[in-house]
Design a protein around this motif. Sequence first.
Motif, PDB file in Angstrom:
ATOM      1  N   ASN A   1     -40.171   6.238 -76.724  1.00 56.15           N
ATOM      2  CA  ASN A   1     -40.360   5.414 -75.534  1.00 56.15           C
ATOM      3  C   ASN A   1     -39.630   4.087 -75.712  1.00 56.15           C
ATOM      4  O   ASN A   1     -39.578   3.528 -76.807  1.00 56.15           O
ATOM      5  N   GLU A   2     -39.056   3.594 -74.624  1.00 52.19           N
ATOM      6  CA  GLU A   2     -38.396   2.299 -74.678  1.00 52.19           C
ATOM      7  C   GLU A   2     -39.448   1.192 -74.585  1.00 52.19           C
ATOM      8  O   GLU A   2     -40.575   1.420 -74.147  1.00 52.19           O
ATOM      9  N   THR A   3     -39.065   0.015 -74.995  1.00 51.97           N
ATOM     10  CA  THR A   3     -39.959  -1.134 -74.918  1.00 51.97           C
ATOM     11  C   THR A   3     -39.345  -2.201 -74.029  1.00 51.97           C
ATOM     12  O   THR A   3     -38.127  -2.227 -73.814  1.00 51.97           O
ATOM     13  N   THR A   4     -40.185  -3.062 -73.527  1.00 57.74           N
ATOM     14  CA  THR A   4     -39.707  -4.147 -72.664  1.00 57.74           C
ATOM     15  C   THR A   4     -39.203  -5.286 -73.545  1.00 57.74           C
ATOM     16  O   THR A   4     -39.970  -6.151 -73.964  1.00 57.74           O
TER      17      THR A   4
ATOM     18  N   LEU B   1     -40.506   3.809 -70.154  1.00 53.83           N
ATOM     19  CA  LEU B   1     -41.525   3.248 -71.038  1.00 53.83           C
ATOM     20  C   LEU B   1     -42.505   4.312 -71.542  1.00 53.83           C
ATOM     21  O   LEU B   1     -43.157   4.111 -72.564  1.00 53.83           O
ATOM     22  N   PHE B   2     -42.619   5.438 -70.820  1.00 52.03           N
ATOM     23  CA  PHE B   2     -43.604   6.448 -71.236  1.00 52.03           C
ATOM     24  C   PHE B   2     -43.104   7.896 -71.198  1.00 52.03           C
ATOM     25  O   PHE B   2     -43.593   8.739 -71.941  1.00 52.03           O
TER      26      PHE B   2
ATOM     27  N   SER C   1     -32.599   2.663 -69.644  1.00 50.93           N
ATOM     28  CA  SER C   1     -32.862   1.471 -68.842  1.00 50.93           C
ATOM     29  C   SER C   1     -31.604   0.626 -68.674  1.00 50.93           C
ATOM     30  O   SER C   1     -31.331   0.100 -67.592  1.00 50.93           O
TER      31      SER C   1
ATOM     32  N   SER D   1     -36.422   1.977 -65.547  1.00 47.93           N
ATOM     33  CA  SER D   1     -36.939   1.280 -66.719  1.00 47.93           C
ATOM     34  C   SER D   1     -38.430   1.523 -66.888  1.00 47.93           C
ATOM     35  O   SER D   1     -38.923   1.698 -68.005  1.00 47.93           O
ATOM     36  N   ALA D   2     -39.170   1.535 -65.778  1.00 49.04           N
ATOM     37  CA  ALA D   2     -40.615   1.781 -65.850  1.00 49.04           C
ATOM     38  C   ALA D   2     -40.897   3.175 -66.399  1.00 49.04           C
ATOM     39  O   ALA D   2     -41.784   3.365 -67.237  1.00 49.04           O
TER      40      ALA D   2
END
Length: 310
Positions: A279-282, A263-264, A94, A259-260
């Motif tokens: 998975n990345e986090t916001t 997330l998954f 991201s 970035s979206a």
Amino acid sequence: MLVVATACWGLSFPIIKAMALVQMRLLPEASTWFSAAYLVAPRFALGFVVLLIWQARDFWKVTRLELKQGVVIGLFSAIGMLLQNDGLQFTEASTSAFLTQFYAILIPIYVAVRSRKLPGLAVWVSCALVLAGVAILGNFNWSTLHLGRGEWETLLASTFFVGQILALEKPQFAVNRMAKVTLVMFGVQALIYGAFTAALAPSAHAMAAPWTSVPWVMMTLVLTVVCTLGAYSLMNAWQPKITATEAGLIYCAEPLFGSAMALFLPGLFSRWAAVDYANETTTWTLLIGGSLITIANVLIQLKPPPKEVS
């Protein structure tokens, strides 16, 4: 069509990150530069072959201007992607996606410099917002004045993407057939990446090992079809119909898609390819840093410097 292209590129960030982790597991002795080159060499080689077959009847009928534009775009894109993919091994997908759009600020600044007119207030405000966003995304340490390798390489890559975008806008290339230009572009990139990987490969085994991994091969095919043939064909065909400045604004959607998806998709790739890729986090750095850069790009596009006449 350009928004669709940005969605395709957004998908490429988590895929390339996962592929890099697979390569690191298979080839721990390989350098990051070899890994970066080998992440893109197959996709452009395969893309070139597909276009060659598609244009089998007249692939050799390339004009001098089509050849020139294809070579220029290919060189800028090749260097930019090498830097971007190496940097991606040292930063999150991201973050890389947001920093890549730095070119949207550089384009109107370049136009202002070439036209020898001072940038307006919008340019200065946008530059300040971008610098603040870069600092937040890259976890800039004010006490040591240091950005990480991944962030620096991504920003440098962005400057080469400026050349790629501007080359699509040049009036002298307006008569070119973009299918031919794309063929030349892919050929140039395949040659550069092929030479790069051959020179940096630690052994013959290193060239063959990734192809023994089914997930790596499948992700390479997705990159080839969706993120290479699809995205670049759309970009080369449709961007010349608008200005580079307008295109820069549209391309700001790329990190939002990237970035979206980050997330998954990493969790799915992790289980499928047997790599450690969470998975990345916001986070607040992503929200604030990414928002500042996006606002800066929108602001400068709403009132850009006068377009250079050439």
